[in-house]
Design an enzyme around this catalytic site. Structure first.
Site, PDB file in Angstrom:
ATOM      1  N   CYS A  34       0.833  -1.215   0.000  1.00 19.73           N
ATOM      2  CA  CYS A  34       0.000   0.000   0.000  1.00 19.73           C
ATOM      3  C   CYS A  34       0.863   1.258   0.000  1.00 19.73           C
ATOM      4  O   CYS A  34       0.471   2.295  -0.537  1.00 19.73           O
ATOM      5  CB  CYS A  34      -0.952   0.005   1.192  1.00 19.73           C
ATOM      6  SG  CYS A  34      -0.135  -0.125   2.797  1.00 19.73           S
ATOM      7  N   HIS A 280      -1.476   1.263   7.373  1.00 22.68           N
ATOM      8  CA  HIS A 280      -1.925   1.200   5.990  1.00 22.68           C
ATOM      9  C   HIS A 280      -1.779   2.584   5.374  1.00 22.68           C
ATOM     10  O   HIS A 280      -1.769   3.586   6.081  1.00 22.68           O
ATOM     11  CB  HIS A 280      -3.392   0.743   5.979  1.00 22.68           C
ATOM     12  CG  HIS A 280      -3.972   0.532   4.622  1.00 22.68           C
ATOM     13  ND1 HIS A 280      -3.387  -0.296   3.682  1.00 22.68           N
ATOM     14  CD2 HIS A 280      -5.092   1.053   4.029  1.00 22.68           C
ATOM     15  CE1 HIS A 280      -4.132  -0.296   2.583  1.00 22.68           C
ATOM     16  NE2 HIS A 280      -5.155   0.520   2.767  1.00 22.68           N
TER      17      HIS A 280
END
Length: 336
Positions: A34, A280
């Site tokens: 990510c 994330h």
């Protein structure tokens, strides 16, 4: 390439307002990639190399990334800012190699010259004549110039040293703003006691005042908020969830000699999570006056007012862990 439900949902949300010839795709995650996807979405917007809606699998890119840099080979949580720096410098290196190959020259950049952030020296050819380094599209768009000014408090002589930068890393404080962070970045520091400055004119160590100024602002200003700080008492890094307001329009008048530098926010890389070693990354990108939210494979349209939910938390312990980490501003009137 996979067409997903999110693609059709986005097309439905935009309806007749879907920009003609524009393409919006999510990026598949290959196990903690990510950090890579969030930055690539910003660059896909800059280069306008987009397809229509759906999901793309950047598998070959990730394989090449891991081959080129061992830092990104593990499946551990990586830093999006480190990836951004590596990507820009690697692009510079590739463009220089292509240029040299086209000219029939075998010379490539040395490791020191390859680093685009920081001082960059002219190269000398075989005859000892200095030649300027290649100016790539990376430099034209992202490179600015900082001036480090030191004023001797005895003779008032000012010594200035220029260095280039591709992004600015700013210290942050609780309930602050980008403007105040930039002011602190350019604040005057007094050098005294053991930190005295050697003045060439006085030929001795003297008390001095030091200040960093932006001499030449770039077309695209990339601001990295230093949210991960090493805490000595804890012997580890901690994430600073501080609320830092970043405006949609930014003026650099308090730090730059050219007071007319005005910028518009067009992308934000967001870190989601409470700590530096896990979490994330997602990104927000403005395209044709619409704000889009990119979360790996998922792409959604969001309202402009939603951008402020990523400023950070006013309290240290908060359920909101989605904080702006890297900001991308474009100079008004610039063409990237």
């Amino acid at each position: 390439m996979v067409m997903g439900a999110t693609g059709s949902k986005l097309e439905k949300a935009l309806g007749d307002q879907f920009p003609e010839g524009e393409r919006y795709f999510g990026l598949e995650n290959f196990g903690n990639t990510c950090y890579c996807n969030s930055v690539l979405q910003v660059y896909m917007q800059i280069s306008s190399q987009k397809k229509k809606t759906g999901v793309i699998a950047p598998k070959r890119f990730v394989q090449r990334l891991k081959k080129e840099n061992e830092l990104f080979r593990s499946y551990m949580h990586q830093d999006a800012h480190e990836f951004l720096n590596f990507l820009l410098n690697e692009l510079v290196d590739i463009l220089e190699k292509e240029s040299n190959a086209a000219k029939g020259s075998p010379k490539t950049s040395s490791p020191r010259e390859k680093i685009a952030n920081g001082p960059r020296n002219s190269q000398a050819n075989g005859n000892g004549v200095q030649k300027e380094p290649l100016v790539t599209w990376v430099h034209k768009n992202f490179q600015g110039i900082l001036t480090n000014e030191t004023r001797c408090l005895r003779c008032e002589t000012v010594t200035a040293r220029d260095e280039t930068f591709l992004d600015l890393s700013l210290d942050i404080e609780q309930n602050s703003s980008i403007t105040s962070c930039l002011k602190n970045f350019s604040s005057t520091e007094t050098l005294n006691a053991e930190d005295k400055f050697f003045c060439d004119k006085c030929c001795s160590l003297q008390e001095a005042q030091k200040r960093m100024k932006i001499k030449k602002p770039p077309h695209i200003l990339v601001i990295h908020l230093k949210r991960f700080k090493y805490i000595e008492q804890l012997s580890r890094h901690k994430k600073l969830s501080y609320r830092v307001v970043f405006p949609l329009e930014l003026k650099l008048s308090n730090t730059v000699e050219d007071a007319d530098s005005e910028y518009s926010l067009f992308a934000v890389v967001v870190h989601v999570g409470s700590g530096p070693n896990h979490g994330h990354y997602v990104s927000l990108v403005k395209s044709h006056n619409h704000w889009l939210f990119f979360d790996d494979e998922n792409v959604e349209m969001i309202d402009e007012s939603a951008v402020q939910t990523f400023f950070g938390s006013a309290q240290e312990y908060s359920s909101n862990t989605d904080h702006g980490y890297i900001l991308f501003y474009e100079k008004f009137g610039s063409k990237s």
